[in-house]
Structure formats: structure tokens, C-alpha cells
Design an enzyme around this catalytic site. Structure first.
Site, PDB file in Angstrom:
ATOM      1  CE  LYS A  14      -2.101  -1.294   3.821  1.00 11.70           C
ATOM      2  NZ  LYS A  14      -1.456  -2.614   4.086  1.00 11.70           N
ATOM      3  NE  ARG A  89      -4.954  -1.699   9.543  1.00  8.73           N
ATOM      4  CZ  ARG A  89      -3.805  -1.161   9.154  1.00  8.73           C
ATOM      5  NH1 ARG A  89      -3.682   0.108   9.004  1.00  8.73           N
ATOM      6  NH2 ARG A  89      -2.771  -1.912   8.921  1.00  8.73           N
ATOM      7  NE  ARG A 123       7.681  -2.246   6.161  1.00  7.66           N
ATOM      8  CZ  ARG A 123       6.367  -2.202   6.301  1.00  7.66           C
ATOM      9  NH1 ARG A 123       5.627  -1.630   5.364  1.00  7.66           N
ATOM     10  NH2 ARG A 123       5.784  -2.728   7.350  1.00  7.66           N
ATOM     11  NE  ARG A 151       5.954  -0.147  10.184  1.00  3.77           N
ATOM     12  CZ  ARG A 151       4.834  -0.303   9.504  1.00  3.77           C
ATOM     13  NH1 ARG A 151       4.707   0.295   8.323  1.00  3.77           N
ATOM     14  NH2 ARG A 151       3.846  -1.022   9.964  1.00  3.77           N
ATOM     15  NE  ARG A 162       2.015  -5.030  10.938  1.00  2.00           N
ATOM     16  CZ  ARG A 162       3.197  -4.749  10.372  1.00  2.00           C
ATOM     17  NH1 ARG A 162       4.317  -5.078  10.979  1.00  2.00           N
ATOM     18  NH2 ARG A 162       3.236  -4.132   9.222  1.00  2.00           N
TER      19      ARG A 162
HETATM   20  P1  AP5 Z   1       4.772  -1.633   1.825  1.00  2.00           P
HETATM   21  O1  AP5 Z   1       4.453  -0.826   0.625  1.00  2.00           O
HETATM   22  O2  AP5 Z   1       5.515  -0.957   2.916  1.00  2.00           O
HETATM   23  O3  AP5 Z   1       3.455  -2.382   2.367  1.00  2.00           O
HETATM   24  P2  AP5 Z   1       2.185  -1.843   3.137  1.00  2.00           P
HETATM   25  O4  AP5 Z   1       1.000  -2.500   2.557  1.00  2.00           O
HETATM   26  O5  AP5 Z   1       2.192  -0.334   3.187  1.00  2.00           O
HETATM   27  O6  AP5 Z   1       2.492  -2.481   4.560  1.00  2.00           O
HETATM   28  P3  AP5 Z   1       2.380  -1.935   6.045  1.00  2.00           P
HETATM   29  O7  AP5 Z   1       3.118  -2.925   6.901  1.00  2.00           O
HETATM   30  O8  AP5 Z   1       2.833  -0.493   6.172  1.00  2.00           O
HETATM   31  O9  AP5 Z   1       0.894  -2.053   6.324  1.00  2.00           O
HETATM   32  P4  AP5 Z   1       0.231  -2.241   7.662  1.00  2.00           P
HETATM   33  O10 AP5 Z   1      -1.156  -2.144   7.240  1.00  2.00           O
HETATM   34  O11 AP5 Z   1       0.583  -3.448   8.434  1.00  2.00           O
HETATM   35  O12 AP5 Z   1       0.888  -1.094   8.570  1.00  2.00           O
HETATM   36  P5  AP5 Z   1       0.407   0.379   8.948  1.00  2.00           P
HETATM   37  O13 AP5 Z   1       1.594   1.239   9.006  1.00  2.00           O
HETATM   38  O14 AP5 Z   1      -0.759   0.785   8.141  1.00  2.00           O
HETATM   39  O15 AP5 Z   1       5.604  -2.916   1.330  1.00  2.00           O
HETATM   40  C1  AP5 Z   1       6.100  -3.867   2.264  1.00  2.00           C
HETATM   41  C2  AP5 Z   1       7.469  -4.373   1.790  1.00  2.00           C
HETATM   42  O16 AP5 Z   1       7.271  -5.128   0.600  1.00  2.00           O
HETATM   43  C3  AP5 Z   1       8.459  -3.256   1.422  1.00  2.00           C
HETATM   44  O17 AP5 Z   1       9.750  -3.645   1.811  1.00  2.00           O
HETATM   45  C4  AP5 Z   1       8.343  -3.134  -0.112  1.00  2.00           C
HETATM   46  O18 AP5 Z   1       9.545  -2.705  -0.710  1.00  2.00           O
HETATM   47  C5  AP5 Z   1       7.998  -4.559  -0.499  1.00  2.00           C
HETATM   48  N1  AP5 Z   1       7.108  -4.640  -1.664  1.00  2.00           N
HETATM   49  C6  AP5 Z   1       6.055  -3.836  -1.983  1.00  2.00           C
HETATM   50  N2  AP5 Z   1       5.471  -4.246  -3.125  1.00  2.00           N
HETATM   51  C7  AP5 Z   1       6.153  -5.365  -3.519  1.00  2.00           C
HETATM   52  C8  AP5 Z   1       6.021  -6.257  -4.642  1.00  2.00           C
HETATM   53  N3  AP5 Z   1       5.068  -6.100  -5.573  1.00  2.00           N
HETATM   54  N4  AP5 Z   1       6.895  -7.287  -4.733  1.00  2.00           N
HETATM   55  C9  AP5 Z   1       7.876  -7.467  -3.795  1.00  2.00           C
HETATM   56  N5  AP5 Z   1       8.046  -6.646  -2.724  1.00  2.00           N
HETATM   57  C10 AP5 Z   1       7.193  -5.621  -2.596  1.00  2.00           C
HETATM   58  O19 AP5 Z   1      -0.149   0.104  10.421  1.00  2.00           O
HETATM   59  C11 AP5 Z   1       0.723  -0.179  11.503  1.00  2.00           C
HETATM   60  C12 AP5 Z   1      -0.094  -0.363  12.776  1.00  2.00           C
HETATM   61  O20 AP5 Z   1      -0.795   0.853  13.093  1.00  2.00           O
HETATM   62  C13 AP5 Z   1      -1.190  -1.439  12.707  1.00  2.00           C
HETATM   63  O21 AP5 Z   1      -0.689  -2.716  13.007  1.00  2.00           O
HETATM   64  C14 AP5 Z   1      -2.182  -0.929  13.760  1.00  2.00           C
HETATM   65  O22 AP5 Z   1      -1.724  -1.208  15.076  1.00  2.00           O
HETATM   66  C15 AP5 Z   1      -2.122   0.589  13.573  1.00  2.00           C
HETATM   67  N6  AP5 Z   1      -3.102   1.109  12.603  1.00  2.00           N
HETATM   68  C16 AP5 Z   1      -2.835   1.776  11.435  1.00  2.00           C
HETATM   69  N7  AP5 Z   1      -3.964   2.144  10.823  1.00  2.00           N
HETATM   70  C17 AP5 Z   1      -4.983   1.717  11.613  1.00  2.00           C
HETATM   71  C18 AP5 Z   1      -6.404   1.780  11.494  1.00  2.00           C
HETATM   72  N8  AP5 Z   1      -7.008   2.366  10.438  1.00  2.00           N
HETATM   73  N9  AP5 Z   1      -7.160   1.209  12.480  1.00  2.00           N
HETATM   74  C19 AP5 Z   1      -6.570   0.618  13.558  1.00  2.00           C
HETATM   75  N10 AP5 Z   1      -5.227   0.524  13.726  1.00  2.00           N
HETATM   76  C20 AP5 Z   1      -4.443   1.067  12.752  1.00  2.00           C
END
Ligand code: AP5
Length: 204
Positions: A14, A89, A123, A151, A162
Site C-alpha cells: 500500500k 480497517r 522492509r 520498523r 497483524r
Molecule cells: P509496503 O508498501 O511498505 O506495504 P504496506 O502495505 O504499506 O504495509 P504496512 O506494513 O505499512 O501495512 P500495515 O497495514 O501493516 O501497517 P500500517 O503502518 O498501516 O511494502 C512492504 C514491503 O514489501 C516493502 O519492503 C516493499 O519494498 C515490499 N514490496 C512492496 N510491493 C512489492 C512487490 N510487488 N513485490 C515485492 N516486494 C514488494 O499500520 C501499523 C499499525 O498501526 C497497525 O498494526 C495498527 O496497530 C495501527 N493502525 C494503522 N492504521 C490503523 C487503522 N485504520 N485502524 C486501527 N489501527 C491502525
């Protein structure tokens, strides 16, 4: 323009795709994960309240997330729509969102669970720019290697929590948005550029 949601499991790509979509559409990215990490590094009350949930890989309570979103959407740059990344979410988050903004599309990046752990554990982020890299799939240029950070929640154990949270509380939103007729699925299990091209085809 109305807003777009980027939806998918942790590590689906994402954040990676948000950077490309922002550049193409001019929509500002609204990532609740980034906002929570900023709140935590600034040691705000909300950030400190969210800390335990994030470190355990659990969802932060809806009321905290919704207060962040409501404040963010009051900013001038959000007037023309935004690109939500990692929000909503839960069904209550989605219902509240529908009361405050119109969505044109929800893009679901689909990646099998088996690939998620390798993506997340490998990552690395540029601590200065926030750019996202991967030790195998998207290596960072050597001149910024000393700025790379991992992270705190990118451990194998936390990723499993997660993923559990995603399947038990978030995945159901795909049906919610499919029923509204705005869900678009993209195969995220391909090269980054191929995923970007499929998303761009949806935006025309
Ligand atoms: P990346 O692009 O970083 O993936 P992402 O989908 O953004 O993953 P996140 O881990 O950031 O999502 P998340 O939903 O767990 O975390 P968030 O910060 O939102 O890509 C990942 C890796 O893969 C990278 O190294 C990239 O280079 C690689 N990659 C990408 N595309 C690729 C491809 N096609 N092929 C190969 N490699 C690839 O949330 C963190 C925490 O915050 C949650 O756990 C929760 O506690 C809280 N939180 C956040 N939002 C909410 C909400 N709305 N409600 C409740 N809690 C929330």
C-alpha cells in the site's frame, strides 16, 4: 476529485503504491500508520495510547483513529480528496468515513499470506525521506544505506498478529465495498512496476 482507499493486508504494498499514485493524481496520502508513528515519536497522548496496540500488532481503537482522521481531513490539502492508506480497517471506521467524505474507488492489493512475512521482515525505510525499500525486492541505493531503519513492528511475531487482525477485523471490508460497487482488485503478487501499471489503468 473524491477520495481513494488503498486496501490490503500488511505488506501488500500500500505504501509503495501510494507514492506512485500520489505522483500521478496529486492526491495527498493519508496513512493512519504513518500518523500514529508520528504521534508516537512526538509522544502525544494519542501516540502513547496507541503504542501498546501497534507493538502487539493489534488494531488501535476506532475512536483514536477517527479523531486523527477527522483532524487530518480539516486541512486545506484534503479539500479535493485524499488517498487513504491503511484506513478504514473496521466496519465502524468505514461507516464513519462514508459520513465525512465520498469515495470513488477502493483498490484492494491482493497478496497471499505466504509472501507477507518475507516482505515485512525485509522492509527497510529511509529515515530521512520515509521511502520504502526491501533488502531483496527493492534494494536501497548504497549511498543511503546508513540511513536505513527497520520498523519496530516488523518482526515475524508481530506480523503474524497483524495478519490475524487483518483476517478477523479488516478483510470483511472487501465485501462491504464490493456491495457498494466500488471495489477494484489488483494482483499484488507481481513486480512492483506491474502492480503500479494495473493501478494506473484503473485511474484513467
Ligand atoms: P509496503 O508498501 O511498505 O506495504 P504496506 O502495505 O504499506 O504495509 P504496512 O506494513 O505499512 O501495512 P500495515 O497495514 O501493516 O501497517 P500500517 O503502518 O498501516 O511494502 C512492504 C514491503 O514489501 C516493502 O519492503 C516493499 O519494498 C515490499 N514490496 C512492496 N510491493 C512489492 C512487490 N510487488 N513485490 C515485492 N516486494 C514488494 O499500520 C501499523 C499499525 O498501526 C497497525 O498494526 C495498527 O496497530 C495501527 N493502525 C494503522 N492504521 C490503523 C487503522 N485504520 N485502524 C486501527 N489501527 C491502525
Amino acid at each position: 476529485m473524491s477520495s481513494i482507499v488503498l486496501f490490503g493486508p500488511p505488506g501488500a504494498g500500500k505504501g509503495t503504491q501510494a507514492a506512485a499514485i500520489m505522483e500521478k493524481t496529486g492526491l495527498p496520502q493519508v496513512s493512519t500508520g504513518d500518523m500514529l508513528r508520528l504521534a508516537l515519536s512526538n509522544r502525544t497522548e494519542l501516540g502513547l495510547e496507541a503504542k501498546g496496540y501497534m507493538e502487539a500488532g493489534k488494531l488501535v481503537p476506532d475512536e483514536l483513529i477517527l479523531s486523527l482522521i477527522q483532524e487530518r481531513l480539516k486541512e486545506d490539502d484534503a479539500a479535493g480528496g485524499v488517498l487513504f492508506d491503511g484506513f478504514p480497517r473496521t466496519i465502524p471506521q468505514a461507516e464513519s468515513l462514508s459520513e465525512i467524505t465520498e469515495l470513488s474507488m477502493v483498490i484492494s492489493i491482493e497478496v497471499p499470506d505466504d509472501n507477507i512475512i518475507e516482505r515485512i521482515v525485509g522492509r527497510r525505510m529511509d529515515s530521512e525521506t520515509g521511502d520504502i525499500y526491501h533488502i531483496k525486492f527493492k534494494p536501497a541505493p548504497s549511498e543511503i544505506e546508513n540511513r536505513l531503519v527497520q520498523r519496530k513492528d516488523d518482526t515475524e511475531e508481530t506480523v503474524r498478529s497483524r495478519l490475524d487482525a487483518y483476517h478477523s477485523q479488516t478483510a470483511t471490508l472487501a465485501d462491504y465495498y464490493a456491495d457498494m460497487g466500488i471495489l477494484k482488485k489488483v494482483d499484488g503478487d507481481r513486480e512492483i512496476i506491474e502492480v503500479t501499471n494495473s493501478i494506473f489503468n484503473l485511474l484513467v
